[in-house]
Structures are given as C-alpha cells and as structure tokens.
Design a protein around this motif. Structure first.
Motif, mmCIF file in Angstrom:
data_model
loop_
_atom_site.group_PDB
_atom_site.id
_atom_site.type_symbol
_atom_site.label_atom_id
_atom_site.label_comp_id
_atom_site.label_asym_id
_atom_site.label_seq_id
_atom_site.Cartn_x
_atom_site.Cartn_y
_atom_site.Cartn_z
ATOM 1 N N UNK A 1 -1.084 0.286 7.885
ATOM 2 C CA UNK A 1 0.165 0.512 6.917
ATOM 3 C C UNK A 1 1.156 -0.400 6.582
ATOM 4 N N UNK A 2 1.045 -0.990 5.223
ATOM 5 C CA UNK A 2 2.077 -1.877 4.593
ATOM 6 C C UNK A 2 3.462 -1.583 3.791
ATOM 7 N N UNK A 3 3.981 -1.246 4.973
ATOM 8 C CA UNK A 3 5.612 -0.473 4.721
ATOM 9 C C UNK A 3 6.639 -1.350 4.181
ATOM 10 N N UNK A 4 7.392 -1.716 2.508
ATOM 11 C CA UNK A 4 8.013 -2.136 2.011
ATOM 12 C C UNK A 4 9.405 -1.852 1.434
ATOM 13 N N UNK B 1 -5.972 -4.769 0.341
ATOM 14 C CA UNK B 1 -6.635 -4.609 -1.207
ATOM 15 C C UNK B 1 -6.390 -4.106 -1.953
ATOM 16 N N UNK B 2 -7.537 -4.033 -3.383
ATOM 17 C CA UNK B 2 -6.402 -3.342 -4.377
ATOM 18 C C UNK B 2 -6.501 -1.627 -3.857
ATOM 19 N N UNK B 3 -5.797 -0.919 -4.508
ATOM 20 C CA UNK B 3 -5.733 0.415 -4.425
ATOM 21 C C UNK B 3 -6.456 1.070 -5.552
ATOM 22 N N UNK B 4 -6.871 2.259 -4.854
ATOM 23 C CA UNK B 4 -7.667 3.260 -5.142
ATOM 24 C C UNK B 4 -6.892 4.121 -5.957
ATOM 25 N N UNK B 5 -5.696 4.965 -5.227
ATOM 26 C CA UNK B 5 -5.215 5.383 -5.531
ATOM 27 C C UNK B 5 -3.310 5.314 -5.252
ATOM 28 N N UNK B 6 -2.101 5.032 -6.830
ATOM 29 C CA UNK B 6 -1.084 5.076 -6.939
ATOM 30 C C UNK B 6 -0.671 6.493 -6.965
ATOM 31 N N UNK C 1 -9.976 4.802 -0.514
ATOM 32 C CA UNK C 1 -9.326 4.515 0.733
ATOM 33 C C UNK C 1 -8.319 3.916 0.700
ATOM 34 N N UNK C 2 -7.419 2.946 -0.460
ATOM 35 C CA UNK C 2 -6.295 2.439 -0.164
ATOM 36 C C UNK C 2 -5.465 3.316 -1.176
ATOM 37 N N UNK C 3 -4.268 2.960 -0.503
ATOM 38 C CA UNK C 3 -3.078 4.132 -1.583
ATOM 39 C C UNK C 3 -1.904 3.822 -1.503
ATOM 40 N N UNK D 1 -8.812 3.719 6.096
ATOM 41 C CA UNK D 1 -8.049 3.637 5.498
ATOM 42 C C UNK D 1 -6.535 2.875 5.485
ATOM 43 N N UNK D 2 -6.458 2.399 4.332
ATOM 44 C CA UNK D 2 -4.812 1.598 3.843
ATOM 45 C C UNK D 2 -4.561 2.284 3.572
ATOM 46 N N UNK D 3 -2.583 1.958 3.752
ATOM 47 C CA UNK D 3 -1.738 2.900 3.232
ATOM 48 C C UNK D 3 -0.594 1.831 2.772
ATOM 49 N N UNK D 4 -0.213 1.430 1.531
ATOM 50 C CA UNK D 4 0.978 0.196 1.183
ATOM 51 C C UNK D 4 2.644 1.779 1.202
#
Length: 389
Positions: A158-161, A221-226, A104-106, A127-130
């Motif tokens: 979406x968290x955009x940095x 959230x802790x990421x499932x995939x980086x 869920x978290x990328x 889903x969330x994304x960073x």
C-alpha cells in the motif's frame, strides 16, 4: 477535543495544504473534515424511529481520550462503506471493458481511511494500492486501525499519500514501501513501466523515479483502475476542476488499458431538504441534507451519529458542501479528459418518503446496478460511472 485542539488541528491542515487556489481548498478552510460522505439511499429497510434523548456533542468537542466513545471513522466504516461490493464491481468493469488480464494495481482517490484499498489488497497477493486523501486525521487513523492490523504482506503493498487530488505531485507518502518490493513490481510490470504522475496538463509521464517522499518522486506501477467513491467528486465545484482531475486520473492509467470509476447519486429527493436515519445495534447513523441551490447545484450534507450506550450524539461528524453533478456533465468532462468511452451503471432505490428510518443495511445489497443508455428520473437512484482509457 477542546478549543485548543480545534485550533491546532486547523493549523495543521493549513500547513499541509499551502496556498489556496480553488474552491476545493476554500471549502477546507471551514471546521469540517474532508472525508466524503455516503447516502443512506445505498441500503434500505423500514424500522421504528429511535428515541432522541441523548446528549448532543459536536464532533470537535468530542472527548477523544474516552475509550467508550467510538471513533467517527470506525462509525463511518460500519454504517456507510461496502468495500467487498465495490471491489467486485471494479473487477467486473475492468474485465468487461479492458479484459485480457486481471487488474492488479488500484488507486483510490479521496480514500479516507483506505478501507477499500485494504480490501483490494486482501483479494490477491499480487495486488498493489495507492491511497490519496486530504484529511491527515483519517489517514493516521487508517494507519493505526486498518493498515497496521492486516499484516506486513498486505500493508507493504500500500502506497498511502496525504495531499490534494488537484495537486497530486505534492502529495506526501506517509507509509514506508520497501524498495525491493517497488523494484520487483516495476520488473513485473515492465510492459508498462513504472509511472510517476506527470504535471497536470503535460504530455507523457516519466518511466522511473526514486522514492523520496512525494508522489512526484515515487516509483509505482501504472494503475489498472482509478476510483473516486463516496460521491467524492461532488467536492469539486467547477467544471475546470473536474476536467483537471479526470485528466490526472487518465494520465496514470496503464498504457495497456485501464478504467476510472466514480459514483454519484441523484433523483428528485436529492434536490430538497432531507433527513434520514439508519439504525444499527449500538448506534444510529443520520444523513442530513440541507436545501438545494438549483442555480449553483449545491447543497450541504452532514453526517451525525447517535450513540446508544453512551447516550451521546456526535453532530457534524462529517459535513461538506457538495456540487451535485449530473450524468451528462460528468460524461462531457470525461470525454474532454481523453477517455475513449463512458458507461453508466444505475440502480433504482425506494422512495425516500418510505424509508425515512431504516434498520441496518436492509435489502439494499440485493439491488443490482444495471448498464443503461437512458434512465427516467425518479425519487432516488445511485450510479457508477466508468470511463475507459
């Protein structure tokens, strides 16, 4: 953009990044944008070469106010990226090597215009994304053209940095994430706890922090995939940098299991001068590869666009100095960073001599990646590398 615009853009980049501490920073001192490139090896077909009668325009001299001239970021997305395919492989790798739940978290590092992150969010409302990138122009274009056009449901996840992957704690949140959403995500992910990126080289991570503008202080959230795609890790020139970055990626993955995925290209044609073209209906994408230094394993890659309607050439739209890492080097660095296993998925590509000029995406999307434990050198290949935590 005239000389004044070039100077101001360079000053803005200097203010954002602070003191230089690595070769990744040193490359940014040049007048080149930081968005990574992708090779025309990705998709191929044969077609006659386009006439080169257009007016040549350096990217930095391009008239940005001319609405007839498409953005270099739009051109890049149209000619290079395949986010649906990447998302499909990411999900496949996660289910194969972790399993037990849906990812869920990328986090998309070197995200550029975050097209992959937006596609990830479209596929599942949970889903969330960073996204993290050094190029503020790419991120601003992303906000206006990708994020703001997909609706609040997608953009709010979406968290955009803006920042450097070697100093992720200092990356600045440039879009606003509703705090009630952050709290809900933390509750749903309570088995992991929300993760705040720990200082590189430190042990453990904080469980919760209040969002106040930087990645260090943002509860996620802790990421499932980086992932780091478009050969982005070639921007890191030393082994020390590569291990440091891999340790960071490992530190933000879920305690229940996660994966890091990057891509790389290679072959005999990757270590020589090379110029290739891919023709689309309104423009031609040109990949130019300078000579290869066999001792430092470095080359400079430039991406140009020939615009048919405008009769212009946007030269050096993207240009960068790359360190071409070998597969064994990457595996050794992932092992040192703490990943429990490393897997290679490779696909063979047609010889570069046969595809100097190609038409659109061609047959490349039909060439599948296969899991391999050994692979004989050839003219051209692409690979996904999967590190399992």
């Amino acid at each position: 953009m005239g000389k004044q615009g070039k100077k101001q853009s360079h000053l803005n980049r200097q203010q954002c990044r602070g003191a230089k501490t690595s070769s990744y920073y040193e490359e940014q001192d040049q007048e080149y944008p930081s968005t990574p490139l992708a090779s025309p090896f990705e998709e191929q077909n044969n077609e006659s070469q386009q006439e080169n009668s257009a007016e040549e325009v350096d990217e930095n001299e391009q008239n940005q106010s001319n609405s007839d001239v498409p953005s270099k970021f739009w051109l890049y997305q149209q000619s290079v990226q395949s986010p649906k395919g990447d998302v499909s492989y990411l999900q496949k790798f996660f289910l194969m090597y972790v399993g037990g739940r849906m990812p869920l978290h990328l986090q998309e590092d070197f995200c550029g215009t975050a097209l992959l992150s937006v596609e990830w969010l479209r596929t599942d409302a949970r889903r969330t994304a960073v996204g993290l990138d050094f190029d503020v122009d790419a991120l601003n274009w992303c906000m206006e053209n990708n994020v703001n056009k997909v609706g609040a449901d997608v953009s709010s996840r979406l968290f955009l940095f803006h920042g450097n992957v070697l100093q992720p704690l200092e990356a600045v949140l440039i879009n606003s994430v509703p705090q009630d959403l952050v709290r809900n995500l933390s509750l749903k992910d309570s088995e992991d706890g929300a993760v705040t990126v720990p200082p590189l080289g430190s042990e453990g991570s904080s469980e919760t922090m209040i969002c106040n503008g930087t990645m260090k202080d943002t509860q996620m959230p802790a990421r499932d995939i980086v992932c780091a795609f478009n050969y982005s890790c070639c921007c890191l020139h030393s082994r020390k940098e590569l291990v440091l970055y891999f340790k960071y990626a490992h530190s933000i993955l879920s305690k229940r299991g996660g994966i890091f995925v990057m891509d790389v290209y290679g072959g005999t044609s990757a270590e020589c001068e090379l110029r290739m073209q891919r023709k689309f209906s309104t423009f031609t994408y040109v990949w130019e590869q300078e000579g290869f230094d066999v001792i430092q394993r470095k080359t400079r890659i430039s991406l140009h666009f020939n615009l048919q309607k405008q009769h212009k050439k946007i030269r050096h739209a993207f240009s960068y100095s790359w360190r071409l890492w070998s597969l064994p080097e990457i595996k050794d660095c992932l092992d040192e960073a703490g990943f429990s296993s490393v897997h290679f998925w490779v696909r063979s590509m047609p010889d570069s001599e046969d595809i100097k000029t190609i038409n659109g995406f061609g047959i490349g999307r039909d060439i599948k990646y296969e899991h391999v434990t050994s692979f004989h050198q050839q003219d051209s290949w692409n690979a996904y590398i999967v590190g399992v935590a």
